[in-house]
Design a protein around this motif. Structure first.
Motif, mmCIF file in Angstrom:
data_model
loop_
_atom_site.group_PDB
_atom_site.id
_atom_site.type_symbol
_atom_site.label_atom_id
_atom_site.label_comp_id
_atom_site.label_asym_id
_atom_site.label_seq_id
_atom_site.Cartn_x
_atom_site.Cartn_y
_atom_site.Cartn_z
ATOM 1 N N LEU A 231 -1.453 2.763 12.929
ATOM 2 C CA LEU A 231 -1.762 4.177 12.769
ATOM 3 C C LEU A 231 -2.473 4.423 11.438
ATOM 4 O O LEU A 231 -2.449 3.580 10.529
ATOM 5 C CB LEU A 231 -0.479 5.002 12.855
ATOM 6 N N ILE A 232 -3.092 5.584 11.328
ATOM 7 C CA ILE A 232 -3.869 5.914 10.140
ATOM 8 C C ILE A 232 -3.023 5.785 8.876
ATOM 9 O O ILE A 232 -3.447 5.185 7.876
ATOM 10 C CB ILE A 232 -4.448 7.343 10.239
ATOM 11 N N ASP A 233 -1.800 6.327 8.919
ATOM 12 C CA ASP A 233 -0.970 6.299 7.717
ATOM 13 C C ASP A 233 -0.325 4.934 7.476
ATOM 14 O O ASP A 233 0.384 4.735 6.484
ATOM 15 C CB ASP A 233 0.105 7.389 7.765
ATOM 16 N N GLU A 234 -0.545 3.949 8.393
ATOM 17 C CA GLU A 234 -0.049 2.595 8.198
ATOM 18 C C GLU A 234 -1.116 1.659 7.635
ATOM 19 O O GLU A 234 -0.819 0.524 7.253
ATOM 20 C CB GLU A 234 0.443 2.014 9.530
ATOM 21 N N MET A 235 -2.361 2.147 7.581
ATOM 22 C CA MET A 235 -3.454 1.261 7.195
ATOM 23 C C MET A 235 -3.394 0.861 5.724
ATOM 24 O O MET A 235 -3.803 -0.243 5.354
ATOM 25 C CB MET A 235 -4.799 1.911 7.533
ATOM 26 N N SER A 237 -0.695 0.259 4.028
ATOM 27 C CA SER A 237 0.284 -0.831 3.988
ATOM 28 C C SER A 237 -0.322 -2.120 4.552
ATOM 29 O O SER A 237 -0.087 -3.210 4.022
ATOM 30 C CB SER A 237 1.534 -0.434 4.770
ATOM 31 N N TRP A 238 -1.092 -1.976 5.647
ATOM 32 C CA TRP A 238 -1.754 -3.151 6.244
ATOM 33 C C TRP A 238 -2.707 -3.785 5.232
ATOM 34 O O TRP A 238 -2.752 -5.002 5.073
ATOM 35 C CB TRP A 238 -2.529 -2.724 7.496
ATOM 36 N N TRP A 239 -3.474 -2.953 4.506
ATOM 37 C CA TRP A 239 -4.430 -3.444 3.517
ATOM 38 C C TRP A 239 -3.705 -4.178 2.383
ATOM 39 O O TRP A 239 -4.139 -5.241 1.936
ATOM 40 C CB TRP A 239 -5.235 -2.275 2.973
ATOM 41 N N THR A 240 -2.586 -3.638 1.971
ATOM 42 C CA THR A 240 -1.800 -4.272 0.898
ATOM 43 C C THR A 240 -1.297 -5.640 1.344
ATOM 44 O O THR A 240 -1.377 -6.625 0.600
ATOM 45 C CB THR A 240 -0.618 -3.378 0.505
ATOM 46 N N ASP A 241 -0.761 -5.704 2.582
ATOM 47 C CA ASP A 241 -0.257 -6.981 3.102
ATOM 48 C C ASP A 241 -1.396 -7.988 3.274
ATOM 49 O O ASP A 241 -1.204 -9.194 3.091
ATOM 50 C CB ASP A 241 0.439 -6.770 4.446
ATOM 51 N N LEU A 242 -2.595 -7.491 3.625
ATOM 52 C CA LEU A 242 -3.736 -8.382 3.819
ATOM 53 C C LEU A 242 -4.088 -9.114 2.523
ATOM 54 O O LEU A 242 -4.486 -10.285 2.555
ATOM 55 C CB LEU A 242 -4.938 -7.586 4.317
ATOM 56 N N GLN A 243 -3.939 -8.453 1.386
ATOM 57 C CA GLN A 243 -4.285 -9.075 0.110
ATOM 58 C C GLN A 243 -3.364 -10.245 -0.218
ATOM 59 O O GLN A 243 -3.695 -11.095 -1.058
ATOM 60 C CB GLN A 243 -4.232 -8.035 -1.017
ATOM 61 N N ASP A 244 -2.216 -10.313 0.445
ATOM 62 C CA ASP A 244 -1.270 -11.405 0.202
ATOM 63 C C ASP A 244 -1.583 -12.641 1.032
ATOM 64 O O ASP A 244 -0.925 -13.675 0.851
ATOM 65 C CB ASP A 244 0.165 -10.945 0.497
ATOM 66 N N VAL A 245 -2.551 -12.549 1.944
ATOM 67 C CA VAL A 245 -2.963 -13.721 2.718
ATOM 68 C C VAL A 245 -3.739 -14.640 1.781
ATOM 69 O O VAL A 245 -4.800 -14.277 1.267
ATOM 70 C CB VAL A 245 -3.832 -13.316 3.930
ATOM 71 N N PHE A 409 -7.411 2.789 4.010
ATOM 72 C CA PHE A 409 -6.878 1.698 3.186
ATOM 73 C C PHE A 409 -6.483 2.216 1.803
ATOM 74 O O PHE A 409 -5.542 1.713 1.181
ATOM 75 C CB PHE A 409 -7.915 0.581 3.019
ATOM 76 N N ALA A 410 -7.221 3.220 1.321
ATOM 77 C CA ALA A 410 -6.941 3.789 -0.005
ATOM 78 C C ALA A 410 -5.850 4.854 0.036
ATOM 79 O O ALA A 410 -5.500 5.437 -0.998
ATOM 80 C CB ALA A 410 -8.221 4.378 -0.594
ATOM 81 N N GLY A 411 -5.323 5.122 1.235
ATOM 82 C CA GLY A 411 -4.246 6.094 1.361
ATOM 83 C C GLY A 411 -4.708 7.513 1.610
ATOM 84 O O GLY A 411 -3.898 8.445 1.556
ATOM 85 N N ARG A 412 -6.006 7.689 1.861
ATOM 86 C CA ARG A 412 -6.528 9.031 2.148
ATOM 87 C C ARG A 412 -6.695 9.205 3.652
ATOM 88 O O ARG A 412 -6.971 8.247 4.385
ATOM 89 C CB ARG A 412 -7.867 9.236 1.443
ATOM 90 N N SER A 413 -6.577 10.436 4.130
ATOM 91 C CA SER A 413 -6.783 10.725 5.548
ATOM 92 C C SER A 413 -8.273 10.912 5.805
ATOM 93 O O SER A 413 -8.912 11.767 5.190
ATOM 94 C CB SER A 413 -6.033 11.986 5.964
ATOM 95 N N PRO A 414 -8.851 10.114 6.701
ATOM 96 C CA PRO A 414 -10.294 10.219 6.967
ATOM 97 C C PRO A 414 -10.649 11.584 7.533
ATOM 98 O O PRO A 414 -9.896 12.181 8.312
ATOM 99 C CB PRO A 414 -10.546 9.114 8.001
#
Length: 422
Positions: A231-235, A237-245, A409-414
């Motif tokens: 979901l939009i408001d989960e992106m 968190s997804w972006w943050t987790d992606l940086q840990d790959v 990804f930056a936490g803003r609503s498009p």
């Protein structure tokens, strides 16, 4: 009514005697007179002959699980010279053997043509279906899936005569697969068999042989799509987790998956030369729908590809792949899986759903959103809409989707800012 009377004239039941047989004469239509005394025994009257014949179905297997092997038809001799009592006695001997599951004429018959669909085993039929998929230019992933599922789920039928598979057999196998392997696997196995059986029906000269597909009796399991999306408001968190790959190649692969919504097979097999930076697209040589697809490439997608190219050149110099890896033998090949162990529930096909959801959220035209994912456009729109002619419009929409994702990804609503296309 006319057709029924003609059929009755060509075939009737009577108690055969020598006197009756002598009185039989060809009247312009071939005739079969079936003996009332011995079922399966008959005399055939043709233009130049009268012959004794037998016909019976040969069933083999354990009681309660028998399979129809074939229908046996055999000529016993000339009815003009052989007494009916002798012919009936011979017929009875053969018919009793057939009833007992024995083929009395097996050695007398010529070898069956293995290329004739009428003689195909299930294994031969599936071979023909897989070859048909290849000739139809279905994707390698589709072919591999059918090969794998056939070997795993249809192996008990491999040596059985295809036309001998009954409705009860299909139901029983589907129920067994559902219990042991789950509802989805059971449905897939039956769908592949059904498609192969339908192909055999198209290829077989005997129109009646494959006319009734046994899978028609199967009640397919209900399959529920997960509907999982990020979901939009989960992106964020997804972006943050992606940086840990830690692997930079796989990190960029996950990002490109999110930005493009590509299918797994197409994403993993992108080659370096497929990235057309000057023309703003990624060349997908053949999609699931069997055609070339020029995927519009946004600025963020291009930057993602540049980073992936740099990382792959550093780690796998000279590799042809955008996302290379090594197989178990140590050879360099393309990525084998999309799902990321560090993000088990946030990678894979759900990113395709997420791309479509973002397009809908910001107001991208629904047809354009489908074309960006190489999905079939339903109805007449699918006939008259051509993505090549709309490439510039699709590229603009792809850019809007990528911009919106990076805002999320930056936490803003498009913002719902996409223009509506006519």
């Amino acid at each position: 009514m006319k057709q029924a009377s003609e059929t009755q004239k060509k075939s009737r039941v009577d108690t055969l005697t020598d006197t009756k047989i002598r009185g039989l004469a060809y009247d312009g239509t071939p005739m079969i007179i079936r003996d009332r005394t011995v079922k399966g025994f008959m005399v055939a009257v043709n233009k130049t002959s009268k012959t004794y014949k037998i016909q019976a179905d040969l069933w083999q297997g354990v009681p309660g699980r028998q399979t129809l092997v074939r229908t046996i038809r055999h000529t016993l001799g000339d009815a003009s010279s052989m007494p009916v009592a002798e012919a009936r006695q011979t017929a009875l001997k053969y018919l009793l053997q057939i009833k007992g599951g024995v083929d009395p004429f097996k050695q007398e018959e010529p070898d069956l043509d293995p290329n004739d669909p009428l003689n195909w085993t299930v294994g031969k039929m599936m071979d023909a279906y897989i070859e048909h998929l290849k000739k139809s230019e279905r994707t390698a992933a589709t072919v591999r899936t059918v090969v794998k599922d056939r070997a795993r789920y249809l192996k008990t039928w491999e040596d059985r005569l295809a036309i001998g598979i009954q409705k009860s057999d299909a139901r029983a196998l589907h129920e067994m697969l559902t219990r042991n392997h789950g509802p989805v696997c059971a449905n897939h196995a039956m769908r592949y068999f059904r498609a192969a059986y339908n192909l055999a029906n198209r290829l077989c000269d005997d129109k009646a042989a494959y006319a009734h597909n046994p899978v028609r009796a199967v009640i397919f399991n209900k399959e529920r799509a997960s509907g999982r999306v990020i979901l939009i408001d989960e992106m964020k968190s997804w972006w943050t987790d992606l940086q840990d790959v830690k692997n930079p190649i796989r990190r960029e692969m996950q990002l490109l998956d999110m930005l493009s919504g590509l299918r797994s097979e197409n994403l993993r097999t992108i080659k370096r030369d497929d990235i057309k930076f000057a023309e703003n697209y990624i060349l997908i040589g053949k999609t699931k729908r069997g055609h070339r697809f020029d995927l519009p490439m946004s600025r963020q997608m291009a930057e993602c590809c540049e980073r992936a190219l740099a990382a792959s050149e550093l780690l796998f110099p000279g590799s042809e792949w955008l996302f290379p890896t090594r197989n178990r033998q140590g050879a360099v090949t393309h990525a084998q899986v999309v799902r990321e162990k560090a993000m088990p529930s946030m990678t894979g096909h759900i990113l395709r759903h997420s791309h479509r959801t973002m397009a809908q959220f910001i107001g991208i035209d629904s047809i354009n959103a489908k074309l960006l994912l190489d999905q079939k456009v339903p109805g007449m729109d699918g006939v008259y809409v051509h993505e090549q002619a709309l490439f510039s419009v699709l590229l603009e929409d792809q850019q809007l989707i990528s911009d919106a994702m990076f805002e999320a990804f930056a936490g803003r609503s498009p913002a719902r800012r996409a223009r509506q296309h006519i």
